[in-house]
Write a protein that holds these residues in place. Structure first.
Motif, short mmCIF file in Angstrom:
data_model
loop_
_atom_site.label_atom_id
_atom_site.label_comp_id
_atom_site.label_asym_id
_atom_site.label_seq_id
_atom_site.Cartn_x
_atom_site.Cartn_y
_atom_site.Cartn_z
N PRO A 145 38.20 129.47 72.84
CA PRO A 145 39.16 130.06 73.49
C PRO A 145 40.34 129.06 73.68
O PRO A 145 41.80 129.54 73.63
CB PRO A 145 38.55 130.38 74.78
CG PRO A 145 37.09 130.42 74.87
CD PRO A 145 37.04 129.60 73.55
N HIS A 146 40.16 127.68 73.73
CA HIS A 146 41.27 126.69 73.63
C HIS A 146 41.97 127.05 72.39
O HIS A 146 43.24 127.06 72.51
CB HIS A 146 40.52 125.43 73.73
CG HIS A 146 41.46 124.24 74.04
ND1 HIS A 146 41.15 122.90 73.84
CD2 HIS A 146 42.76 124.15 74.67
CE1 HIS A 146 42.26 121.99 74.07
NE2 HIS A 146 43.27 122.96 74.62
N LEU A 147 41.44 127.01 71.27
CA LEU A 147 42.09 127.15 70.05
C LEU A 147 42.80 128.58 69.92
O LEU A 147 44.00 128.72 69.60
CB LEU A 147 41.00 127.27 68.90
CG LEU A 147 41.56 127.57 67.45
CD1 LEU A 147 42.50 126.54 67.04
CD2 LEU A 147 40.70 127.63 66.38
N VAL A 148 42.25 129.52 70.29
CA VAL A 148 43.06 130.83 70.06
C VAL A 148 44.46 130.67 71.21
O VAL A 148 45.40 131.33 70.62
CB VAL A 148 42.09 132.08 70.74
CG1 VAL A 148 42.82 133.41 70.87
CG2 VAL A 148 40.89 132.30 69.80
N ASP A 179 52.95 121.61 67.60
CA ASP A 179 51.99 122.86 68.05
C ASP A 179 51.11 123.01 66.80
O ASP A 179 49.90 123.19 67.14
CB ASP A 179 52.99 124.08 68.12
CG ASP A 179 53.61 124.17 69.27
OD1 ASP A 179 52.70 123.92 70.32
OD2 ASP A 179 54.54 124.51 69.60
N VAL A 180 51.50 122.93 65.45
CA VAL A 180 50.56 123.20 64.30
C VAL A 180 49.42 121.79 64.31
O VAL A 180 48.62 122.30 64.19
CB VAL A 180 51.32 123.16 63.04
CG1 VAL A 180 50.52 123.08 61.80
CG2 VAL A 180 52.29 124.19 62.77
N LEU A 181 49.98 120.96 64.56
CA LEU A 181 49.09 119.59 64.60
C LEU A 181 47.90 119.93 65.69
O LEU A 181 46.96 119.71 65.43
CB LEU A 181 49.62 118.41 64.65
CG LEU A 181 48.73 117.27 64.98
CD1 LEU A 181 47.92 116.95 63.63
CD2 LEU A 181 49.45 115.81 64.95
N ASN A 182 48.28 120.19 66.66
CA ASN A 182 47.62 120.63 68.00
C ASN A 182 46.43 121.73 67.48
O ASN A 182 45.17 121.39 67.69
CB ASN A 182 48.19 121.16 69.14
CG ASN A 182 47.69 121.19 70.31
OD1 ASN A 182 46.66 120.18 70.75
ND2 ASN A 182 47.99 121.69 71.39
N VAL A 183 46.98 122.70 67.08
CA VAL A 183 46.01 124.05 66.48
C VAL A 183 44.95 123.29 65.59
O VAL A 183 43.88 123.73 65.54
CB VAL A 183 46.89 125.19 66.13
CG1 VAL A 183 45.90 126.07 64.95
CG2 VAL A 183 47.63 125.59 67.17
N VAL A 184 45.63 122.73 64.56
CA VAL A 184 44.58 122.01 63.51
C VAL A 184 43.42 121.01 64.34
O VAL A 184 42.31 121.05 63.79
CB VAL A 184 45.50 121.05 62.26
CG1 VAL A 184 44.66 120.08 61.56
CG2 VAL A 184 46.40 122.05 61.63
N LEU A 185 43.86 120.15 65.14
CA LEU A 185 42.95 119.39 65.62
C LEU A 185 41.87 120.02 66.58
O LEU A 185 40.61 119.86 66.45
CB LEU A 185 43.65 118.24 66.56
CG LEU A 185 44.50 117.35 65.78
CD1 LEU A 185 45.37 116.31 66.51
CD2 LEU A 185 43.46 116.42 64.64
N ILE A 186 42.53 121.06 67.36
CA ILE A 186 41.59 121.80 68.03
C ILE A 186 40.70 122.59 67.06
O ILE A 186 39.41 123.04 67.35
CB ILE A 186 42.19 122.81 68.96
CG1 ILE A 186 43.00 122.13 69.82
CG2 ILE A 186 41.14 123.85 69.95
CD1 ILE A 186 43.78 122.66 70.86
#
Length: 143
Positions: free
Chosen positions: A94-97, A112-119
């Motif tokens: 859910p954190h990723l979504v 924002d993209v880096l955050n999504v990639v890391l999660i």
């Protein structure tokens, strides 16, 4: 305590950031909000306003998932490690979504993209831990 196998070390590597993030947010909600991740743009502060209750609760979630993974990687067997990995994924997916669907207008797109990639890497790590503790040959490696 069980011998430190590569699978247990992998689980501990997933657990360490969760645990550190959780302890930091629980003990210093304002400091975590203002500074997380501790370098670069403050990711939590990009979602104002500050809410101590929300930060403390989120920190407790990080701490719970990390602490559970630490415990089972040190003392549990493959089945317990799978259960903890499922709990970890129940937090991380859910954190990723959320982050994938809700970019912050206060962050550069790269962040924002880096955050999504890391999660996303956390999700992949949780799924990998399940695989490593499910297949017969991998279970022997994990035990």
């Amino acid at each position: 305590m069980k011998d430190l196998t590569p699978t247990r070390a992998f689980g501990l590597a997933l657990a360490l950031p969760q645990t550190v993030i959780g302890v930091w947010a629980v003990l210093s909600p304002r400091g975590w909000y203002d500074s997380f991740p501790g370098f670069g743009p403050a990711l939590a502060a990009a979602e104002p306003p500050f809410n101590e209750h929300l930060i403390t609760d989120a920190g407790a979630g990080f701490l719970a998932t990390g602490g559970l993974l630490v415990g089972v990687c040190l003392f549990g067997g493959p089945a317990e490690m799978r259960i903890a990995a499922i709990g970890y994924l129940l937090f991380c997916v859910p954190h990723l979504v959320y982050h994938a669907l809700n970019p912050s207008p206060l962050l550069p797109a790269f962040n924002d993209v880096l955050n999504v990639v890391l999660i996303g890497a956390q999700v992949a790590g949780g799924a990998t831990l399940i695989v490593l503790t499910t297949h017969r040959k991998a279970v022997a490696w994990a035990s």
